[in-house]
Design an enzyme around this catalytic site. Sequence first.
Site, mmCIF file in Angstrom:
data_model
loop_
_atom_site.group_PDB
_atom_site.id
_atom_site.type_symbol
_atom_site.label_atom_id
_atom_site.label_comp_id
_atom_site.label_asym_id
_atom_site.label_seq_id
_atom_site.Cartn_x
_atom_site.Cartn_y
_atom_site.Cartn_z
ATOM 1 N N LYS A 112 2.766 20.127 -22.069
ATOM 2 C CA LYS A 112 1.814 19.344 -22.846
ATOM 3 C C LYS A 112 1.193 20.229 -23.941
ATOM 4 O O LYS A 112 1.166 21.455 -23.780
ATOM 5 C CB LYS A 112 0.729 18.745 -21.931
ATOM 6 C CG LYS A 112 -0.054 19.762 -21.091
ATOM 7 C CD LYS A 112 -0.936 19.058 -20.073
ATOM 8 C CE LYS A 112 -1.827 20.065 -19.356
ATOM 9 N NZ LYS A 112 -2.617 19.435 -18.274
ATOM 10 N N HIS A 113 0.828 19.659 -25.102
ATOM 11 C CA HIS A 113 0.730 18.245 -25.443
ATOM 12 C C HIS A 113 1.625 18.022 -26.669
ATOM 13 O O HIS A 113 1.277 18.480 -27.762
ATOM 14 C CB HIS A 113 -0.693 17.836 -25.761
ATOM 15 C CG HIS A 113 -1.673 18.168 -24.669
ATOM 16 N ND1 HIS A 113 -2.218 19.438 -24.515
ATOM 17 C CD2 HIS A 113 -2.194 17.413 -23.660
ATOM 18 C CE1 HIS A 113 -3.054 19.435 -23.468
ATOM 19 N NE2 HIS A 113 -3.059 18.225 -22.942
ATOM 20 N N ASP B 34 -1.065 10.843 -21.974
ATOM 21 C CA ASP B 34 -2.301 11.493 -21.546
ATOM 22 C C ASP B 34 -3.274 10.374 -21.173
ATOM 23 O O ASP B 34 -2.966 9.189 -21.309
ATOM 24 C CB ASP B 34 -2.852 12.381 -22.667
ATOM 25 C CG ASP B 34 -3.727 13.525 -22.157
ATOM 26 O OD1 ASP B 34 -4.173 13.446 -20.988
ATOM 27 O OD2 ASP B 34 -3.968 14.479 -22.909
ATOM 28 N N ASP C 162 -4.480 18.346 -12.446
ATOM 29 C CA ASP C 162 -4.483 19.417 -13.432
ATOM 30 C C ASP C 162 -4.986 20.682 -12.746
ATOM 31 O O ASP C 162 -6.196 20.845 -12.530
ATOM 32 C CB ASP C 162 -5.394 19.075 -14.612
ATOM 33 C CG ASP C 162 -4.830 17.979 -15.495
ATOM 34 O OD1 ASP C 162 -3.643 18.068 -15.848
ATOM 35 O OD2 ASP C 162 -5.566 17.038 -15.828
ATOM 36 N N HIS D 139 -10.528 14.327 -26.273
ATOM 37 C CA HIS D 139 -11.329 13.640 -25.267
ATOM 38 C C HIS D 139 -12.472 12.877 -25.932
ATOM 39 O O HIS D 139 -12.966 11.877 -25.387
ATOM 40 C CB HIS D 139 -11.911 14.637 -24.262
ATOM 41 C CG HIS D 139 -10.889 15.301 -23.405
ATOM 42 N ND1 HIS D 139 -10.187 16.412 -23.815
ATOM 43 C CD2 HIS D 139 -10.449 15.015 -22.147
ATOM 44 C CE1 HIS D 139 -9.358 16.779 -22.850
ATOM 45 N NE2 HIS D 139 -9.499 15.953 -21.833
ATOM 46 N N ARG E 158 -6.517 27.868 -22.736
ATOM 47 C CA ARG E 158 -5.462 27.181 -21.985
ATOM 48 C C ARG E 158 -4.095 27.483 -22.598
ATOM 49 O O ARG E 158 -3.071 27.295 -21.939
ATOM 50 C CB ARG E 158 -5.692 25.670 -21.990
ATOM 51 C CG ARG E 158 -6.983 25.231 -21.309
ATOM 52 C CD ARG E 158 -7.295 23.763 -21.603
ATOM 53 N NE ARG E 158 -6.336 22.871 -20.981
ATOM 54 C CZ ARG E 158 -6.236 21.566 -21.284
ATOM 55 N NH1 ARG E 158 -7.018 21.043 -22.225
ATOM 56 N NH2 ARG E 158 -5.354 20.815 -20.658
ATOM 57 N N ARG F 9 -8.875 22.001 -10.748
ATOM 58 C CA ARG F 9 -9.694 21.008 -10.034
ATOM 59 C C ARG F 9 -10.061 21.457 -8.621
ATOM 60 O O ARG F 9 -11.124 21.126 -8.129
ATOM 61 C CB ARG F 9 -8.948 19.676 -9.964
ATOM 62 C CG ARG F 9 -8.451 19.141 -11.291
ATOM 63 C CD ARG F 9 -9.524 19.041 -12.351
ATOM 64 N NE ARG F 9 -9.020 18.352 -13.540
ATOM 65 C CZ ARG F 9 -9.576 18.422 -14.731
ATOM 66 N NH1 ARG F 9 -10.653 19.188 -14.921
ATOM 67 N NH2 ARG F 9 -9.062 17.761 -15.752
#
Length: 334
Positions: free
Chosen positions: A160-161, A243, A62, A173, A130, A70
């Site tokens: 996504k998503h 996911d 990601d 999450h 995002r 990352r």
Amino acid sequence: MGPLMLDVSSYELDAEEREIIQHPTVGGIIFFARNYDNRDQLRALIKDIRQTAKRPLIIGVDQEGGRVQRFREQFTLLPPARAFAESDNGLALATTGGWLMAAELLAMDIDISFAPVLDLGFDCKAIGDRAFSNNPADIIRYASAFIDGMATAGMAATGKHFPGHGGVIADSHLETPYDSRDNIKQHDMSVFSHLISNNKLQGIMPAHVVFDAYDERPASGSEYWLKQVLRQDLGFNGVIFSDDLNMKGADVLGNYSERAIAAQQSGCDMVMLCNNREGAVQALDGLPQTQVPILNSLLKQPTAEFSALMQTREWKHAQQAISVLVDKWHNKNN
């Protein structure tokens, strides 16, 4: 290529990870910030993974930009998607940003970044900036530009998503969000349907969200959303990723083996289970040892090394333009 994507724990492979990677059900590895110290270390890790597997694997990350990036040191810092839509010359910058993100990863022998985010609005705790916009037409415009940049570099795009995570506040999450709206197809999903009809997306990642006006299961484990709506109604013929099945939003699908099987049976070509070694092993043991030929379509073509990329005029111009945008966004929001 096998249907399971999982993670590794650190900068180097341990003995158990070498054994797991060699399992024929494993078809991909996803990286996190904990896997990155510097480019030389990352290059060595990727080389080790590919040599250990002795077969093609999808390596992904990601690397959207903003808070979801990352790899930072020795990579260009990227802005969140919202910054493109709120800047002057935003469409051109979105194309530049998509190209730069993809070109840097491809130069490291990474196949895909799971991007772009196509969710609507900024209120969801999991999404925020995002998202490009809270307007479907604007998301289509800016996401298309970003995807065009990725394509020029040689990277497949994963939207996504699906069919849209932005209508809930809860973070999948941490819990299973429920979206009770009955207009999701006409509103949020219109972004996906437009991009699919224009052949912009090679991959799609569904949401761990229950849209209970349509189905009682989260989209990530729903035959209705994946087989009927996405495949049949919208005609999507690319790769469907689950996911991360370790997320709390997937708890309703059962234990880790059951989650992986449910996601696969519901229509996911590749199922993902991260940050839980025991859960990944359960999924590995539970999934049938099948091969998924469509996954080969996401593998990168050979590209220049990162050091050579940095010498190009295209990279220098792109890096400068995006760095200016990041500075402006930071100054505006801090």
